[in-house]
Motif scaffolding. Sequence first.
Motif, PDB file in Angstrom:
ATOM      1  N   PHE A  41       0.795  -1.228   0.000  1.00  0.00           N
ATOM      2  CA  PHE A  41       0.000   0.000   0.000  1.00  0.00           C
ATOM      3  C   PHE A  41       0.829   1.280   0.000  1.00  0.00           C
ATOM      4  O   PHE A  41       0.295   2.362  -0.163  1.00  0.00           O
ATOM      5  CB  PHE A  41      -0.963   0.016   1.187  1.00  0.00           C
ATOM      6  CG  PHE A  41      -2.081  -0.998   1.095  1.00  0.00           C
ATOM      7  CD1 PHE A  41      -2.159  -1.930   0.076  1.00  0.00           C
ATOM      8  CD2 PHE A  41      -3.076  -1.005   2.049  1.00  0.00           C
ATOM      9  CE1 PHE A  41      -3.187  -2.857   0.004  1.00  0.00           C
ATOM     10  CE2 PHE A  41      -4.124  -1.927   1.991  1.00  0.00           C
ATOM     11  CZ  PHE A  41      -4.173  -2.856   0.960  1.00  0.00           C
ATOM     12  N   VAL A  76      -5.928   3.400  -1.243  1.00  0.00           N
ATOM     13  CA  VAL A  76      -4.751   3.309  -2.118  1.00  0.00           C
ATOM     14  C   VAL A  76      -5.123   2.972  -3.567  1.00  0.00           C
ATOM     15  O   VAL A  76      -4.418   3.404  -4.494  1.00  0.00           O
ATOM     16  CB  VAL A  76      -3.717   2.302  -1.562  1.00  0.00           C
ATOM     17  CG1 VAL A  76      -4.109   0.858  -1.816  1.00  0.00           C
ATOM     18  CG2 VAL A  76      -2.338   2.565  -2.156  1.00  0.00           C
ATOM     19  N   LYS A  79      -4.962   5.611  -6.219  1.00  0.00           N
ATOM     20  CA  LYS A  79      -3.659   6.273  -6.308  1.00  0.00           C
ATOM     21  C   LYS A  79      -2.624   5.459  -7.090  1.00  0.00           C
ATOM     22  O   LYS A  79      -1.572   5.985  -7.440  1.00  0.00           O
ATOM     23  CB  LYS A  79      -3.110   6.549  -4.909  1.00  0.00           C
ATOM     24  CG  LYS A  79      -3.978   7.493  -4.103  1.00  0.00           C
ATOM     25  CD  LYS A  79      -3.439   7.642  -2.700  1.00  0.00           C
ATOM     26  CE  LYS A  79      -4.354   8.504  -1.851  1.00  0.00           C
ATOM     27  NZ  LYS A  79      -3.936   8.547  -0.454  1.00  0.00           N
TER      28      LYS A  79
END
Length: 181
Positions: A41, A76, A79
């Motif tokens: 992550f 996450v 992203k």
Amino acid sequence: MKSKLYQKIEAGTAHVKSRVTISNLAMKSDENLQELIEIAFDIHHELHVKAFWSLDLVGEKKLKLLVPYLDAFCEVLPKIKNDSSLRPATRIAMFLAKSNHRKNGIKLSQEQEHILIEALIDRLIQDEKVAAKAYAMKALFVFGKKYNWIYEELKPILSQDYSNHSAGYKAAAKNILKRLK
């Protein structure tokens, strides 16, 4: 001093045997799993991609182990930019969507569902590799059983530029479009 798991990830490769060894090690203890997740992550960590390769197998074998980390996963997923970690992350999202739809599966919160749906739609409309798009399509199809507006969004996205995509994309899109009719 680096942990045994860290050393395995560091020495790991994309080969199935390597990924299985790491995922099995992670599933043996909460501490190992937490370390694998922290590395996966952290999108700026040098081993982020390798960690996601093994986390994908944890999701496939024992998805329920990821429940305590669902909020972090939802945070996450949007992203992630690296294609090599995007494929396993999107695959985990597909596992979550399928489990969420099952009677005795993992139940995502409405907020988690919406975050995943938005991230998956973004994956479809961005210039991503076919595997990530195929997993996104499958996950969105499942989410669409609960949120029928998704199907109305999915149809034009999959039809758009259909002829300009690879054979793999066409096969996955054709399958989903046929099921949407």
